[in-house]
Design a protein around this motif. Structure first.
Motif, PDB file in Angstrom:
ATOM      1  N   PRO A  45     -16.446 -11.192  20.312  1.00 57.01           N
ATOM      2  CA  PRO A  45     -16.933 -11.535  21.680  1.00 57.01           C
ATOM      3  C   PRO A  45     -19.128 -12.216  21.504  1.00 57.01           C
ATOM      4  N   GLN A  46     -19.629 -11.732  20.896  1.00 61.27           N
ATOM      5  CA  GLN A  46     -20.871 -12.639  20.713  1.00 61.27           C
ATOM      6  C   GLN A  46     -21.117 -13.398  19.856  1.00 61.27           C
ATOM      7  N   SER A  47     -19.890 -14.153  18.586  1.00 62.38           N
ATOM      8  CA  SER A  47     -20.002 -14.846  17.762  1.00 62.38           C
ATOM      9  C   SER A  47     -20.793 -16.232  18.626  1.00 62.38           C
ATOM     10  N   GLN A  48     -21.126 -16.613  17.799  1.00 60.56           N
ATOM     11  CA  GLN A  48     -21.579 -18.127  18.371  1.00 60.56           C
ATOM     12  C   GLN A  48     -20.664 -19.124  19.267  1.00 60.56           C
ATOM     13  N   LEU A  49     -20.941 -19.756  20.495  1.00 57.45           N
ATOM     14  CA  LEU A  49     -19.857 -20.612  20.811  1.00 57.45           C
ATOM     15  C   LEU A  49     -19.579 -22.152  20.212  1.00 57.45           C
ATOM     16  N   VAL A  50     -18.318 -22.740  20.497  1.00 56.75           N
ATOM     17  CA  VAL A  50     -17.758 -23.781  19.351  1.00 56.75           C
ATOM     18  C   VAL A  50     -16.815 -24.489  20.343  1.00 56.75           C
ATOM     19  N   TRP A  51     -16.842 -25.384  20.291  1.00 55.50           N
ATOM     20  CA  TRP A  51     -15.081 -26.869  20.897  1.00 55.50           C
ATOM     21  C   TRP A  51     -14.084 -26.092  19.724  1.00 55.50           C
ATOM     22  N   LEU A  52     -13.143 -25.374  21.162  1.00 57.81           N
ATOM     23  CA  LEU A  52     -11.729 -25.266  20.422  1.00 57.81           C
ATOM     24  C   LEU A  52     -11.135 -25.960  21.467  1.00 57.81           C
ATOM     25  N   LYS A  53      -9.926 -26.857  20.213  1.00 59.20           N
ATOM     26  CA  LYS A  53      -8.866 -27.120  20.585  1.00 59.20           C
ATOM     27  C   LYS A  53      -8.142 -26.236  21.987  1.00 59.20           C
ATOM     28  N   ALA A  54      -8.161 -26.727  23.418  1.00 55.66           N
ATOM     29  CA  ALA A  54      -6.734 -25.732  23.947  1.00 55.66           C
ATOM     30  C   ALA A  54      -5.943 -26.444  24.578  1.00 55.66           C
ATOM     31  N   ASN A  55      -5.125 -25.339  25.073  1.00 56.59           N
ATOM     32  CA  ASN A  55      -3.750 -25.564  25.698  1.00 56.59           C
ATOM     33  C   ASN A  55      -4.039 -26.757  26.760  1.00 56.59           C
ATOM     34  N   LYS A  56      -2.469 -26.370  27.765  1.00 57.19           N
ATOM     35  CA  LYS A  56      -2.869 -26.867  29.038  1.00 57.19           C
ATOM     36  C   LYS A  56      -3.039 -26.273  30.402  1.00 57.19           C
ATOM     37  N   GLU A  57      -3.179 -25.327  29.835  1.00 62.18           N
ATOM     38  CA  GLU A  57      -3.470 -24.039  30.649  1.00 62.18           C
ATOM     39  C   GLU A  57      -5.214 -23.956  30.132  1.00 62.18           C
ATOM     40  N   GLY A  58      -5.680 -24.125  29.403  1.00 63.97           N
ATOM     41  CA  GLY A  58      -6.944 -24.230  29.053  1.00 63.97           C
ATOM     42  C   GLY A  58      -7.466 -22.716  28.280  1.00 63.97           C
ATOM     43  N   GLN A  59      -6.183 -22.257  27.509  1.00 63.81           N
ATOM     44  CA  GLN A  59      -6.990 -21.116  26.435  1.00 63.81           C
ATOM     45  C   GLN A  59      -7.140 -22.212  25.113  1.00 63.81           C
ATOM     46  N   PRO A  60      -8.084 -21.066  24.352  1.00 64.03           N
ATOM     47  CA  PRO A  60      -8.322 -21.896  23.280  1.00 64.03           C
ATOM     48  C   PRO A  60      -6.959 -21.997  22.148  1.00 64.03           C
ATOM     49  N   ILE A  61      -6.714 -22.469  21.277  1.00 65.84           N
ATOM     50  CA  ILE A  61      -5.630 -22.355  20.672  1.00 65.84           C
ATOM     51  C   ILE A  61      -6.350 -22.395  19.050  1.00 65.84           C
ATOM     52  N   ARG A  62      -6.393 -20.581  18.784  1.00 69.18           N
ATOM     53  CA  ARG A  62      -7.283 -20.185  17.111  1.00 69.18           C
ATOM     54  C   ARG A  62      -5.813 -20.588  16.303  1.00 69.18           C
ATOM     55  N   LEU A  63      -6.501 -21.260  15.239  1.00 72.18           N
ATOM     56  CA  LEU A  63      -5.428 -20.737  14.459  1.00 72.18           C
ATOM     57  C   LEU A  63      -4.888 -18.945  13.490  1.00 72.18           C
ATOM     58  N   ASP A  64      -4.259 -18.932  13.447  1.00 71.86           N
ATOM     59  CA  ASP A  64      -3.801 -17.440  12.542  1.00 71.86           C
ATOM     60  C   ASP A  64      -4.748 -17.253  11.216  1.00 71.86           C
ATOM     61  N   PRO A  65      -5.181 -16.074  10.568  1.00 71.68           N
ATOM     62  CA  PRO A  65      -5.666 -16.695   9.494  1.00 71.68           C
ATOM     63  C   PRO A  65      -4.742 -16.105   8.593  1.00 71.68           C
ATOM     64  N   VAL A  66      -5.010 -17.046   7.514  1.00 70.95           N
ATOM     65  CA  VAL A  66      -3.869 -16.333   6.430  1.00 70.95           C
ATOM     66  C   VAL A  66      -4.159 -14.651   5.641  1.00 70.95           C
ATOM     67  N   LYS A  67      -2.843 -14.059   5.623  1.00 72.59           N
ATOM     68  CA  LYS A  67      -3.277 -12.833   5.349  1.00 72.59           C
ATOM     69  C   LYS A  67      -3.058 -13.025   3.964  1.00 72.59           C
ATOM     70  N   THR A  68      -4.487 -13.174   3.382  1.00 74.60           N
ATOM     71  CA  THR A  68      -4.018 -12.914   1.732  1.00 74.60           C
ATOM     72  C   THR A  68      -5.374 -12.209   1.418  1.00 74.60           C
ATOM     73  N   ILE A  69      -4.808 -11.626  -0.007  1.00 71.94           N
ATOM     74  CA  ILE A  69      -6.052 -11.007  -0.343  1.00 71.94           C
ATOM     75  C   ILE A  69      -6.410 -11.968  -2.150  1.00 71.94           C
ATOM     76  N   ARG A  70      -7.345 -11.916  -1.796  1.00 69.36           N
ATOM     77  CA  ARG A  70      -8.121 -12.842  -3.265  1.00 69.36           C
ATOM     78  C   ARG A  70      -8.552 -11.673  -4.031  1.00 69.36           C
ATOM     79  N   VAL A  71      -8.192 -12.357  -5.189  1.00 65.85           N
ATOM     80  CA  VAL A  71      -9.138 -11.185  -6.597  1.00 65.85           C
ATOM     81  C   VAL A  71      -9.768 -11.976  -7.272  1.00 65.85           C
ATOM     82  N   ASN A  72     -11.423 -11.637  -7.830  1.00 67.77           N
ATOM     83  CA  ASN A  72     -12.036 -13.171  -8.085  1.00 67.77           C
ATOM     84  C   ASN A  72     -12.533 -11.940  -9.761  1.00 67.77           C
TER      85      ASN A  72
END
Length: 96
Positions: free
Chosen positions: A69-96
């Protein structure tokens, strides 16, 4: 004679300290104790939760990361009710 030298030295010290204490070039400087968390749009500051509409899209000023909650503020797309539409992170494991 000794008292005259003391008076002259003390007058010199007082005027020197006074000239260093007065800074006429920086009278309007404002120091911020904490950086403000705001979103910017067209040169104006908006606080968290502010909504703006561009064309047919609605945007909300919201923290960049939902789990920080203390991260920087940014403009996010919102739905009709004014709630932010967040993209779900892809749950993958990457090995380099």
């Amino acid at each position: 004679m000794k008292s005259l030298v003391y008076i002259a030295l003390s007058a010199l010290l007082i005027t020197a300290s006074y000239s260093f204490a007065v800074d006429s070039n920086h009278e309007k400087v404002t120091l911020l104790e904490m950086p403000h968390r705001v979103c910017w749009y067209q040169g104006a500051q908006y606080s968290e939760g502010a909504l703006i509409k561009q064309f047919d899209l609605l945007f909300i000023c919201s923290p960049k990361y939902s789990n920080q909650p203390q991260s920087q503020l940014v403009w996010l797309k919102a739905n009709k009710e004014g709630q932010p539409i967040r993209l779900d992170p892809v749950k993958t494991i990457r090995v380099n």
